[in-house]
Design a protein around this motif. Structure first.
Motif, mmCIF file in Angstrom:
data_model
loop_
_atom_site.group_PDB
_atom_site.id
_atom_site.type_symbol
_atom_site.label_atom_id
_atom_site.label_comp_id
_atom_site.label_asym_id
_atom_site.label_seq_id
_atom_site.Cartn_x
_atom_site.Cartn_y
_atom_site.Cartn_z
ATOM 1 N N ARG A 4 0.809 -1.221 0.000
ATOM 2 C CA ARG A 4 0.000 0.000 0.000
ATOM 3 C C ARG A 4 0.844 1.273 0.000
ATOM 4 N NH1 ARG A 4 -5.708 0.701 2.712
ATOM 5 N NH2 ARG A 4 -6.119 2.760 1.919
ATOM 6 N N GLU A 29 -7.179 -2.672 11.276
ATOM 7 C CA GLU A 29 -8.437 -1.992 10.969
ATOM 8 C C GLU A 29 -8.195 -0.552 10.544
ATOM 9 O OE1 GLU A 29 -11.528 -2.367 13.876
ATOM 10 O OE2 GLU A 29 -11.010 -4.466 14.260
ATOM 11 N N ALA A 30 -7.278 0.126 11.218
ATOM 12 C CA ALA A 30 -7.009 1.531 10.933
ATOM 13 C C ALA A 30 -6.427 1.717 9.538
ATOM 14 C CB ALA A 30 -6.062 2.108 11.981
ATOM 15 N N LEU A 32 -7.123 0.472 6.834
ATOM 16 C CA LEU A 32 -8.149 0.543 5.796
ATOM 17 C C LEU A 32 -8.593 1.983 5.544
ATOM 18 C CD1 LEU A 32 -10.306 -2.535 6.840
ATOM 19 C CD2 LEU A 32 -8.606 -2.418 4.994
ATOM 20 N N ASP A 33 -8.435 2.831 6.544
ATOM 21 C CA ASP A 33 -8.828 4.234 6.413
ATOM 22 C C ASP A 33 -7.678 5.142 5.988
ATOM 23 O OD1 ASP A 33 -11.461 3.702 7.220
ATOM 24 O OD2 ASP A 33 -10.903 3.856 9.333
ATOM 25 N N PHE A 34 -6.454 4.629 6.017
ATOM 26 C CA PHE A 34 -5.292 5.452 5.672
ATOM 27 C C PHE A 34 -5.291 5.740 4.178
ATOM 28 C CE2 PHE A 34 -2.573 3.383 9.257
ATOM 29 C CZ PHE A 34 -3.326 4.024 10.217
ATOM 30 N N THR A 35 -4.956 6.967 3.830
ATOM 31 C CA THR A 35 -4.854 7.339 2.424
ATOM 32 C C THR A 35 -3.416 7.642 2.025
ATOM 33 O OG1 THR A 35 -5.331 9.643 2.941
ATOM 34 C CG2 THR A 35 -7.202 8.226 2.317
ATOM 35 N N ASP A 39 -0.585 9.152 7.171
ATOM 36 C CA ASP A 39 -1.600 8.613 8.082
ATOM 37 C C ASP A 39 -1.017 7.508 8.957
ATOM 38 O OD1 ASP A 39 -3.570 10.303 7.032
ATOM 39 O OD2 ASP A 39 -4.208 8.813 5.563
ATOM 40 N N TRP A 43 -0.467 7.587 13.039
ATOM 41 C CA TRP A 43 -1.011 6.527 13.873
ATOM 42 C C TRP A 43 0.078 5.955 14.772
ATOM 43 C CZ3 TRP A 43 -0.505 1.449 15.134
ATOM 44 C CH2 TRP A 43 -1.614 0.826 15.719
#
Length: 47
Positions: A4, A29-30, A32-35, A39, A43
């Motif tokens: 990613r 889980e987090a 999945l929201d990272f762009t 990010d 975190w």
């Protein structure tokens, strides 16, 4: 993570690999929201 965000720094890899399982689950889980890599860095700093 590498797929990613590309190659991660040794510091990031060490930090992530040292987390206990519950934190790794939160990260899974987090992410999945990272762009962006920023990010992920934010975190990690928050942990």
């Amino acid at each position: 993570m590498t797929k990613r965000f590309g190659e991660l720094s040794k510091e990031m890899c060490s930090s992530i690999s040292g987390f206990p399982l519950p934190i790794l689950e939160d990260l899974s889980e987090a992410v999945l929201d990272f762009t962006s890599l920023a990010d992920l860095q934010a975190w990690l700093v928050a942990r």
